[in-house]
Every structure is written in structure tokens, then in C-alpha cells.
Scaffold this active site. Structure first.
Site, PDB file in Angstrom:
ATOM      1  N   LYS A   1      73.596  56.075  36.241  1.00  0.00           N
ATOM      2  CA  LYS A   1      72.997  55.292  35.153  1.00  0.00           C
ATOM      3  C   LYS A   1      73.140  55.950  33.774  1.00  0.00           C
ATOM      4  O   LYS A   1      73.282  55.257  32.775  1.00  0.00           O
ATOM      5  CB  LYS A   1      71.498  55.064  35.433  1.00  0.00           C
ATOM      6  CG  LYS A   1      71.234  54.040  36.506  1.00  0.00           C
ATOM      7  CD  LYS A   1      69.755  53.947  36.802  1.00  0.00           C
ATOM      8  CE  LYS A   1      69.225  52.599  36.450  1.00  0.00           C
ATOM      9  NZ  LYS A   1      67.834  52.369  36.850  1.00  0.00           N
TER      10      LYS A   1
ATOM     11  N   ASP B   1      65.937  47.074  32.704  1.00  0.00           N
ATOM     12  CA  ASP B   1      64.739  47.474  33.464  1.00  0.00           C
ATOM     13  C   ASP B   1      63.451  47.132  32.712  1.00  0.00           C
ATOM     14  O   ASP B   1      62.490  46.640  33.307  1.00  0.00           O
ATOM     15  CB  ASP B   1      64.765  48.985  33.755  1.00  0.00           C
ATOM     16  CG  ASP B   1      65.671  49.331  34.927  1.00  0.00           C
ATOM     17  OD1 ASP B   1      65.961  48.436  35.747  1.00  0.00           O
ATOM     18  OD2 ASP B   1      66.094  50.497  35.016  1.00  0.00           O
TER      19      ASP B   1
ATOM     20  N   GLY C   1      53.375  58.977  35.101  1.00  0.00           N
ATOM     21  CA  GLY C   1      54.757  59.347  35.404  1.00  0.00           C
ATOM     22  C   GLY C   1      55.617  59.394  34.164  1.00  0.00           C
ATOM     23  O   GLY C   1      55.404  58.637  33.201  1.00  0.00           O
ATOM     24  N   ALA C   2      56.592  60.316  34.171  1.00  0.00           N
ATOM     25  CA  ALA C   2      57.482  60.476  33.017  1.00  0.00           C
ATOM     26  C   ALA C   2      58.910  60.695  33.477  1.00  0.00           C
ATOM     27  O   ALA C   2      59.672  61.442  32.874  1.00  0.00           O
ATOM     28  CB  ALA C   2      56.992  61.654  32.158  1.00  0.00           C
ATOM     29  N   GLY C   3      59.292  60.018  34.559  1.00  0.00           N
ATOM     30  CA  GLY C   3      60.663  60.118  35.063  1.00  0.00           C
ATOM     31  C   GLY C   3      61.548  59.056  34.434  1.00  0.00           C
ATOM     32  O   GLY C   3      61.244  58.500  33.364  1.00  0.00           O
ATOM     33  N   GLY C   4      62.649  58.753  35.106  1.00  0.00           N
ATOM     34  CA  GLY C   4      63.628  57.798  34.584  1.00  0.00           C
ATOM     35  C   GLY C   4      63.027  56.417  34.354  1.00  0.00           C
ATOM     36  O   GLY C   4      63.262  55.796  33.305  1.00  0.00           O
ATOM     37  N   ALA C   5      62.249  55.929  35.300  1.00  0.00           N
ATOM     38  CA  ALA C   5      61.694  54.582  35.168  1.00  0.00           C
ATOM     39  C   ALA C   5      60.707  54.514  33.997  1.00  0.00           C
ATOM     40  O   ALA C   5      60.640  53.510  33.288  1.00  0.00           O
ATOM     41  CB  ALA C   5      61.000  54.173  36.464  1.00  0.00           C
TER      42      ALA C   5
ATOM     43  N   LEU D   1      55.148  50.276  40.119  1.00  0.00           N
ATOM     44  CA  LEU D   1      56.597  50.090  40.245  1.00  0.00           C
ATOM     45  C   LEU D   1      57.050  50.228  41.690  1.00  0.00           C
ATOM     46  O   LEU D   1      58.091  49.703  42.084  1.00  0.00           O
ATOM     47  CB  LEU D   1      57.345  51.110  39.364  1.00  0.00           C
ATOM     48  CG  LEU D   1      57.842  50.576  38.016  1.00  0.00           C
ATOM     49  CD1 LEU D   1      56.751  49.887  37.248  1.00  0.00           C
ATOM     50  CD2 LEU D   1      58.466  51.675  37.188  1.00  0.00           C
TER      51      LEU D   1
ATOM     52  N   TYR E   1      57.410  49.351  45.373  1.00  0.00           N
ATOM     53  CA  TYR E   1      57.271  48.074  46.081  1.00  0.00           C
ATOM     54  C   TYR E   1      57.501  48.204  47.586  1.00  0.00           C
ATOM     55  O   TYR E   1      57.614  47.205  48.287  1.00  0.00           O
ATOM     56  CB  TYR E   1      58.163  46.988  45.474  1.00  0.00           C
ATOM     57  CG  TYR E   1      59.622  47.333  45.432  1.00  0.00           C
ATOM     58  CD1 TYR E   1      60.438  47.119  46.535  1.00  0.00           C
ATOM     59  CD2 TYR E   1      60.183  47.894  44.293  1.00  0.00           C
ATOM     60  CE1 TYR E   1      61.775  47.453  46.504  1.00  0.00           C
ATOM     61  CE2 TYR E   1      61.521  48.241  44.253  1.00  0.00           C
ATOM     62  CZ  TYR E   1      62.309  48.010  45.363  1.00  0.00           C
ATOM     63  OH  TYR E   1      63.631  48.351  45.335  1.00  0.00           O
TER      64      TYR E   1
ATOM     65  N   GLY F   1      55.502  45.615  42.369  1.00  0.00           N
ATOM     66  CA  GLY F   1      56.731  46.076  41.716  1.00  0.00           C
ATOM     67  C   GLY F   1      57.977  45.281  42.051  1.00  0.00           C
ATOM     68  O   GLY F   1      59.022  45.462  41.404  1.00  0.00           O
TER      69      GLY F   1
HETATM   70  P1  NAP Z   1      62.106  59.972  38.928  1.00  0.00           P
HETATM   71  O1  NAP Z   1      62.894  59.973  37.680  1.00  0.00           O
HETATM   72  O2  NAP Z   1      62.499  60.862  40.062  1.00  0.00           O
HETATM   73  O3  NAP Z   1      60.569  60.294  38.543  1.00  0.00           O
HETATM   74  C1  NAP Z   1      59.603  60.477  39.539  1.00  0.00           C
HETATM   75  C2  NAP Z   1      58.217  60.518  38.917  1.00  0.00           C
HETATM   76  O4  NAP Z   1      57.249  60.650  39.991  1.00  0.00           O
HETATM   77  C3  NAP Z   1      57.985  61.693  37.989  1.00  0.00           C
HETATM   78  O5  NAP Z   1      57.069  61.335  36.982  1.00  0.00           O
HETATM   79  C4  NAP Z   1      57.380  62.730  38.942  1.00  0.00           C
HETATM   80  O6  NAP Z   1      56.609  63.716  38.313  1.00  0.00           O
HETATM   81  C5  NAP Z   1      56.482  61.846  39.772  1.00  0.00           C
HETATM   82  N1  NAP Z   1      56.144  62.471  41.037  1.00  0.00           N
HETATM   83  C6  NAP Z   1      56.940  62.626  42.115  1.00  0.00           C
HETATM   84  N2  NAP Z   1      56.278  63.275  43.093  1.00  0.00           N
HETATM   85  C7  NAP Z   1      55.039  63.553  42.607  1.00  0.00           C
HETATM   86  C8  NAP Z   1      53.892  64.206  43.148  1.00  0.00           C
HETATM   87  N3  NAP Z   1      53.883  64.721  44.391  1.00  0.00           N
HETATM   88  N4  NAP Z   1      52.774  64.287  42.378  1.00  0.00           N
HETATM   89  C9  NAP Z   1      52.760  63.759  41.122  1.00  0.00           C
HETATM   90  N5  NAP Z   1      53.817  63.134  40.546  1.00  0.00           N
HETATM   91  C10 NAP Z   1      54.949  63.028  41.296  1.00  0.00           C
HETATM   92  O7  NAP Z   1      62.051  58.510  39.580  1.00  0.00           O
HETATM   93  P2  NAP Z   1      62.113  57.098  38.817  1.00  0.00           P
HETATM   94  O8  NAP Z   1      63.504  56.614  38.782  1.00  0.00           O
HETATM   95  O9  NAP Z   1      61.346  57.224  37.553  1.00  0.00           O
HETATM   96  O10 NAP Z   1      61.342  56.140  39.857  1.00  0.00           O
HETATM   97  C11 NAP Z   1      59.943  56.293  40.062  1.00  0.00           C
HETATM   98  C12 NAP Z   1      59.436  55.220  41.024  1.00  0.00           C
HETATM   99  O11 NAP Z   1      59.627  53.922  40.453  1.00  0.00           O
HETATM  100  C13 NAP Z   1      60.189  55.195  42.366  1.00  0.00           C
HETATM  101  O12 NAP Z   1      59.262  54.940  43.380  1.00  0.00           O
HETATM  102  C14 NAP Z   1      61.154  54.024  42.210  1.00  0.00           C
HETATM  103  O13 NAP Z   1      61.468  53.427  43.459  1.00  0.00           O
HETATM  104  C15 NAP Z   1      60.301  53.084  41.376  1.00  0.00           C
HETATM  105  N6  NAP Z   1      61.117  52.116  40.593  1.00  0.00           N
HETATM  106  C16 NAP Z   1      60.903  50.797  40.808  1.00  0.00           C
HETATM  107  C17 NAP Z   1      61.618  49.864  40.084  1.00  0.00           C
HETATM  108  C18 NAP Z   1      61.358  48.398  40.305  1.00  0.00           C
HETATM  109  O14 NAP Z   1      62.217  47.571  39.972  1.00  0.00           O
HETATM  110  N7  NAP Z   1      60.194  48.022  40.808  1.00  0.00           N
HETATM  111  C19 NAP Z   1      62.568  50.280  39.134  1.00  0.00           C
HETATM  112  C20 NAP Z   1      62.758  51.656  38.938  1.00  0.00           C
HETATM  113  C21 NAP Z   1      62.026  52.565  39.685  1.00  0.00           C
HETATM  114  P3  NAP Z   1      57.293  65.118  37.883  1.00  0.00           P
HETATM  115  O15 NAP Z   1      57.966  64.874  36.566  1.00  0.00           O
HETATM  116  O16 NAP Z   1      56.157  66.060  37.800  1.00  0.00           O
HETATM  117  O17 NAP Z   1      58.266  65.477  38.983  1.00  0.00           O
END
Ligand code: NAP
Length: 278
Positions: A70, A107, A133-137, A222, A224, A245
């Protein structure tokens, strides 16, 4: 697309077998009687540039892009929409007739449309938003919440530095709060979103206490899988309107389908059931 060519689209990523997009787009193609195909393609990082060169020559009108490509596709595209540039990642490519590759990120659009459909009177301007959360999504969610006029965003993440980096990028509407304090920032929030992977099947549970939630808040997860997460169930038990989600996944696909195949698809119960079917 030319009259005599069947348009092809698809999704590239690695791994790709889990993607729900082929099922979704194939359903819409059949539903609207459109001659076209949507294909999952496992593409290794090293092959990405070459694949993007070849696909248009094979009749592809565009593709979706998922992990791990991406971010990298932004640098390979000729034109990048403002929102994709802001997020730093693209999930949709359009192969234009003039040979140029156009990159977009839908998105945030999918996120907003999902809330609008799931909670029709939701007003993002009515109060602060809390984002877990502060990841990619989270990047796409923050960009879109700012775009629709959220007055303030309280952002909390286990790794605070990632949230601080987003504040530095997105600006002073964002207040970063320590993860240990996350349960104490809920009472004024009118939009609350879990963008972490907590609560997803196979992942740890979401443990931040939610008893401070404002019953007037619209709460979205998010995650689902499962569709009704504990996060949503707890919010619903407090009286909040909850939105799952899945709709974000479905709505983010509609602009791409329209661009590639010329028909704006509907997101309805039938669409949800097609994607949810085992
Ligand atoms: P990502 O970039 O890997 O970010 C993961 C996030 O989760 C970070 O904020 C991370 O915190 C946090 N996290 C993971 N394990 C944790 C724990 N044990 N305790 C506390 N925080 C934790 O992933 P992403 O792409 O943002 O996706 C995040 C979620 O959104 C996934 O479940 C994905 O399937 C879902 N999503 C859904 C859609 C949709 O269309 N509904 C679209 C995109 C994503 P740290 O920074 O501290 O690691």
C-alpha cells in the site's frame, strides 16, 4: 474500456488468499450483469514495479492494493490523490487509457460512509472523537475525521510515540493521551473508534474500560471478525449506537468498482451476506 475488451481488475498483496475483495467485486459484476473479472494476485515486493507495468497491457483497468504494497505503490504511481498522499498509502489504482497510473485511498471514504449508513443521524461535528490505535488504518480514519469536521480528536495508542508522530503530521486538532488513561477520555466523545487489532479473532481482548462512554456516542470497531466484537457489545449495553467494521470494507470498494466497471454498486444486506458467507 473498449467495447470489445472484457475489463479485468483484481487485488494484489501477499498473502492474498484471505481477501474478501474478489468475492465482493465478483458479486457486483454478476448482480449488475457486467462482463468483467476480478482476480486475486499474490505479488512479491520485488516484482511490484514489473507487475504494475504488465497488468494494463493484459487488459486490467485497475487493481486494489493491500499489505505489504500500500505504501510502495504511491512512489510508482504517476498521479496520487491528495487523500492518498496525506495517508501515505493507496488501496486503489486506476490504469488510465493514456498509460498513467492513478493512485487513490478510499479507506477513509469507506469509514465515513459506513458510519453514515449505520447511524444516519451521526454528526462528526457534534463533539470530540476518540480514536484507539495509531497504526495504518488510524491514518485514514484521522484524515477523514478531520475532513468531515471533527472539532477535536483524542488519540490513544499503546506505543505513544506512534500517536505523537500522527499528531506531528496531522496537527493540533489531535490530542494524544497515554494508553493507561484511555478509559478516562470517553465522556464527551460523540464518535469512538477502535482502529487497533484488539478483539479480532486470535488477537488479545480489548481491555480499556468503556464504562465512561457517553450513551449519545456512535461507536465503531474496524475489526469485523467477529462482526459483533466485545467492544461493540459493551458500547451497545451502555446505550450507544454501534456500527460494525464490515461496512467500511464494502464502502471503500464502491468508488473503485464504479471507476473500473462504470456502475456505482449498492452496499446492502445482500452484499454483506455474500461477503460473510463461509
Ligand atoms: P497496524 O498498522 O498493524 O496497527 C495495529 C494497531 O493495533 C496499532 O495501533 C497497535 O498498537 C495496536 N495493537 C496491536 N496489538 C495491541 C495490543 N496487544 N495492545 C494494544 N494495542 C495493540 O494495523 P492496521 O492496518 O492499522 O489495522 C488495524 C485493525 O483494523 C486490524 O484489525 C484490521 O483488520 C482492521 N481494519 C479494518 C478495515 C475495515 O475495512 N473494516 C480496514 C483496515 C483495517 P502499537 O502501535 O502499540 O503496536
Amino acid at each position: 474500456m473498449t467495447q470489445n475488451k472484457i475489463p479485468l481488475a483484481g487485488v494484489i498483496g501477499s498473502p492474498i488468499a484471505h481477501s474478501k475483495s474478489p468475492r465482493l467485486h465478483s458479486h457486483w459484476l454478476k448482480r449488475y450483469g457486467i462482463a468483467g473479472h476480478y482476480i486475486p494476485m499474490d505479488v512479491a515486493r520485488n516484482d511490484l514495479a514489473q507487475v504494475l507495468e504488465v497488468l494494463p497491457k493484459l487488459g486490467f483497468v485497475g487493481i486494489n492494493v493491500t499489505i505489504p504494497h500500500k505504501e510502495e505503490v504511491i512512489g510508482l504511481a504517476d498521479l496520487v490523490t491528495d487523500r492518498a498522499a496525506l495517508i501515505g498509502a493507496a488501496n486503489t489504482l486506476i490504469f488510465r487509457k493514456d498509460g498513467k497510473i492513478h493512485a487513490d485511498n478510499t479507506d477513509g471514504y469507506g469509514f465515513i460512509e459506513n458510519l453514515r449508513q449505520g447511524a444516519p443521524d451521526w454528526d462528526p461535528k457534534s463533539g470530540p472523537a476518540v480514536i484507539f490505535g495509531a497504526g495504518g488504518a488510524a491514518r485514514a480514519i484521522i484524515a477523514s475525521m478531520i475532513e468531515v469536521g471533527a472539532p477535536k480528536i483524542l488519540l490513544t495508542n499503546r506505543t505513544r510515540a506512534r500517536a505523537d508522530a500522527l499528531r506531528a503530521e496531522f496537527g493540533s486538532k489531535i490530542n494524544v493521551v497515554d494508553w493507561v488513561q484511555a478509559g478516562n477520555i470517553l465522556e464527551d466523545a460523540t464518535t469512538v473508534v477502535n482502529t487497533t487489532s484488539l478483539g479480532m479473532s486470535g488477537q488479545p481482548a480489548f481491555r480499556v474500560p468503556l464504562d465512561g462512554l457517553n450513551p449519545a456516542a456512535v461507536v465503531n470497531d474496524l475489526v469485523y471478525t467477529p462482526l459483533r466484537t466485545e467492544f461493540l457489545e459493551t458500547a451497545a449495553s451502555i446505550g450507544c449506537r454501534t456500527v460494525d467494521g464490515l461496512g467500511m470494507l464494502l464502502h471503500q470498494a464502491t468508488p473503485a468498482f464504479e471507476r473500473w466497471f462504470g456502475h456505482r454498486p449498492d452496499v446492502d444486506e445482500e452484499t454483506r451476506n455474500v461477503v460473510l458467507a463461509p
